[in-house]
Design a protein around this motif. Structure first.
Motif, PDB file in Angstrom:
ATOM      1  N   UNK A   1     -10.782  -7.219  -6.454  1.00 41.94           N
ATOM      2  CA  UNK A   1     -11.725  -8.302  -5.773  1.00 41.94           C
ATOM      3  C   UNK A   1     -11.233  -8.260  -4.353  1.00 41.94           C
ATOM      4  N   UNK A   2     -11.816  -7.491  -3.413  1.00 41.18           N
ATOM      5  CA  UNK A   2     -11.357  -7.736  -1.842  1.00 41.18           C
ATOM      6  C   UNK A   2     -11.953  -9.151  -1.321  1.00 41.18           C
ATOM      7  N   UNK A   3     -12.997  -9.532  -1.486  1.00 41.07           N
ATOM      8  CA  UNK A   3     -13.343 -10.784  -0.885  1.00 41.07           C
ATOM      9  C   UNK A   3     -14.404 -11.416  -1.956  1.00 41.07           C
ATOM     10  N   UNK A   4     -14.762 -12.671  -1.593  1.00 35.78           N
ATOM     11  CA  UNK A   4     -16.060 -13.372  -2.139  1.00 35.78           C
ATOM     12  C   UNK A   4     -17.350 -12.542  -2.197  1.00 35.78           C
ATOM     13  N   UNK A   5     -17.574 -12.027  -1.075  1.00 38.08           N
ATOM     14  CA  UNK A   5     -18.911 -11.241  -0.869  1.00 38.08           C
ATOM     15  C   UNK A   5     -18.968  -9.879  -1.560  1.00 38.08           C
ATOM     16  N   UNK A   6     -17.861  -9.421  -2.331  1.00 41.65           N
ATOM     17  CA  UNK A   6     -17.775  -8.083  -2.778  1.00 41.65           C
ATOM     18  C   UNK A   6     -17.853  -8.310  -4.339  1.00 41.65           C
ATOM     19  N   UNK A   7     -18.451  -7.043  -4.935  1.00 39.93           N
ATOM     20  CA  UNK A   7     -18.111  -6.859  -6.298  1.00 39.93           C
ATOM     21  C   UNK A   7     -16.997  -6.672  -6.925  1.00 39.93           C
TER      22      UNK A   7
ATOM     23  N   UNK B   1       0.893  -1.092   0.042  1.00 41.11           N
ATOM     24  CA  UNK B   1      -0.004   0.025  -0.223  1.00 41.11           C
ATOM     25  C   UNK B   1       0.739   1.132  -0.109  1.00 41.11           C
ATOM     26  N   UNK B   2       0.570   2.267  -0.585  1.00 40.67           N
ATOM     27  CA  UNK B   2      -0.918   2.542  -1.294  1.00 40.67           C
ATOM     28  C   UNK B   2      -0.770   1.799  -2.773  1.00 40.67           C
ATOM     29  N   UNK B   3       0.373   1.777  -3.277  1.00 42.27           N
ATOM     30  CA  UNK B   3       0.497   1.282  -4.850  1.00 42.27           C
ATOM     31  C   UNK B   3      -0.424  -0.084  -5.094  1.00 42.27           C
ATOM     32  N   UNK B   4      -0.237  -0.938  -4.269  1.00 41.19           N
ATOM     33  CA  UNK B   4      -1.339  -2.136  -4.599  1.00 41.19           C
ATOM     34  C   UNK B   4      -2.074  -2.654  -3.511  1.00 41.19           C
ATOM     35  N   UNK B   5      -3.340  -2.675  -3.593  1.00 44.98           N
ATOM     36  CA  UNK B   5      -4.315  -2.845  -2.543  1.00 44.98           C
ATOM     37  C   UNK B   5      -4.445  -4.331  -2.289  1.00 44.98           C
ATOM     38  N   UNK B   6      -4.927  -4.838  -1.048  1.00 40.84           N
ATOM     39  CA  UNK B   6      -5.300  -6.101  -0.758  1.00 40.84           C
ATOM     40  C   UNK B   6      -6.507  -6.641  -1.703  1.00 40.84           C
ATOM     41  N   UNK B   7      -6.258  -7.465  -2.493  1.00 40.16           N
ATOM     42  CA  UNK B   7      -7.329  -7.796  -3.460  1.00 40.16           C
ATOM     43  C   UNK B   7      -7.299  -7.593  -5.057  1.00 40.16           C
ATOM     44  N   UNK B   8      -6.166  -6.718  -5.032  1.00 45.29           N
ATOM     45  CA  UNK B   8      -5.654  -6.311  -6.376  1.00 45.29           C
ATOM     46  C   UNK B   8      -5.202  -7.583  -7.287  1.00 45.29           C
TER      47      UNK B   8
END
Length: 275
Positions: free
Chosen positions: A259-265, A93-100
């Motif tokens: 896509x941060x998690x299975x329950x997100x878009x 972070x902040x270059x790459x976010x969790x779920x990128x």
């Protein structure tokens, strides 16, 4: 044990390739001869599956060999051209976010043998400022991603949250003081713009003080010094040491989905080149 997809894919390539080879050498000529000897009208009534089952070709062999082409294509692309990865932590972070979801150029630092990672055709030398995917030196079955800060022979110092390379402070300018950050620690941070040999990128510094992340290092020949852009929340070369050249897998160059998690878009709004 870590899930080593590269090793599993290589095993699948070998197994399906052997099955394809056995069928091609042993059973394909028999089927071809039988079709020549059969009545043309009978041959016309056979579908493709029935033709494959001629000459008592084992069903398991046909099933396994049918995957060879697709496995070979995926194996070739991932091994020598482009490999996808997902960012699992906030160390960049902040270059790459969790779920990128990112793409890695596999031939940037040389064409390498799959699994063994040995260079067979040299291409470009790693450059300071590159965002690099590499095999974790402590456990090579794991892939890490960090920014290349130190080249072989460099003297690296990190004190009072300032990076120095070969006796010169790295240029940085404060962009913003954020009351909290979108990382797992949820703490206030300072956002900086840093310049590594002309490569401008963003970094985070928290207000915490961690002496374990400070020190002085000299990068050995054939090794590289890696650091996370989230400077106070990154386990990197300051903690576990240098990365050997043979551990490099490629340069991360593009974010194609978040896509941060299975329950997100899934989101594509921040797609772009990695700086």
């Amino acid at each position: 044990m870590a899930f080593d997809f590269e090793l599993i894919l290589a095993a699948a390539f070998i197994i399906t390739g052997i099955a394809w080879g056995i069928d091609r050498v042993v059973y394909h000529p028999k089927r071809k001869q039988l079709l020549v000897e059969m009545d043309p009208e009978a041959v016309a009534n056979l579908d493709s599956n029935a033709k494959l089952r001629l000459a008592d070709t084992p069903k398991v062999l046909l099933e396994v060999k049918s995957y060879f082409v697709i496995v070979a294509v995926i194996f070739g692309l991932r091994s020598f051209v482009i490999e996808p990865f997902q960012i699992p932590s906030g160390s960049m972070l902040p270059t790459l976010k969790i779920g990128d979801f990112i793409l890695v150029n596999k031939f940037e630092y040389g064409v390498r043998l799959p699994v063994l990672n040995t260079t067979i055709i040299p291409t470009n030398e790693p450059k300071r400022g590159d965002v690099v995917v590499f095999k974790y030196p402590v456990d090579p079955s794991l892939n890490f991603i960090k920014r290349l800060v130190g080249l072989p022979g460099d003297k690296i110092s990190y004190h009072n949250k300032r990076l120095m390379i070969n006796g010169k402070l790295v240029d940085q300018s404060l962009l913003e003081e954020l009351p909290y950050s979108f990382n797992p620690n949820k703490e206030p941070v300072k956002l900086f713009d840093e310049n590594l040999d002309g490569v401008n990128h963003a970094t985070y510094n928290s207000y915490r003080w961690d002496k374990r992340l400070e020190g002085d290092w000299v990068v050995p020949e054939g090794h590289y010094f890696m650091m996370g852009d989230n400077r106070d929340n990154s386990s990197d070369s300051r903690v576990w040491g240098f990365v050997p050249e043979e551990n490099l897998k490629g340069r991360a160059f593009y974010v194609w989905m978040h896509w941060s998690s299975w329950f997100s878009i899934p989101s594509f709004k921040n797609n772009g080149l990695i700086k």
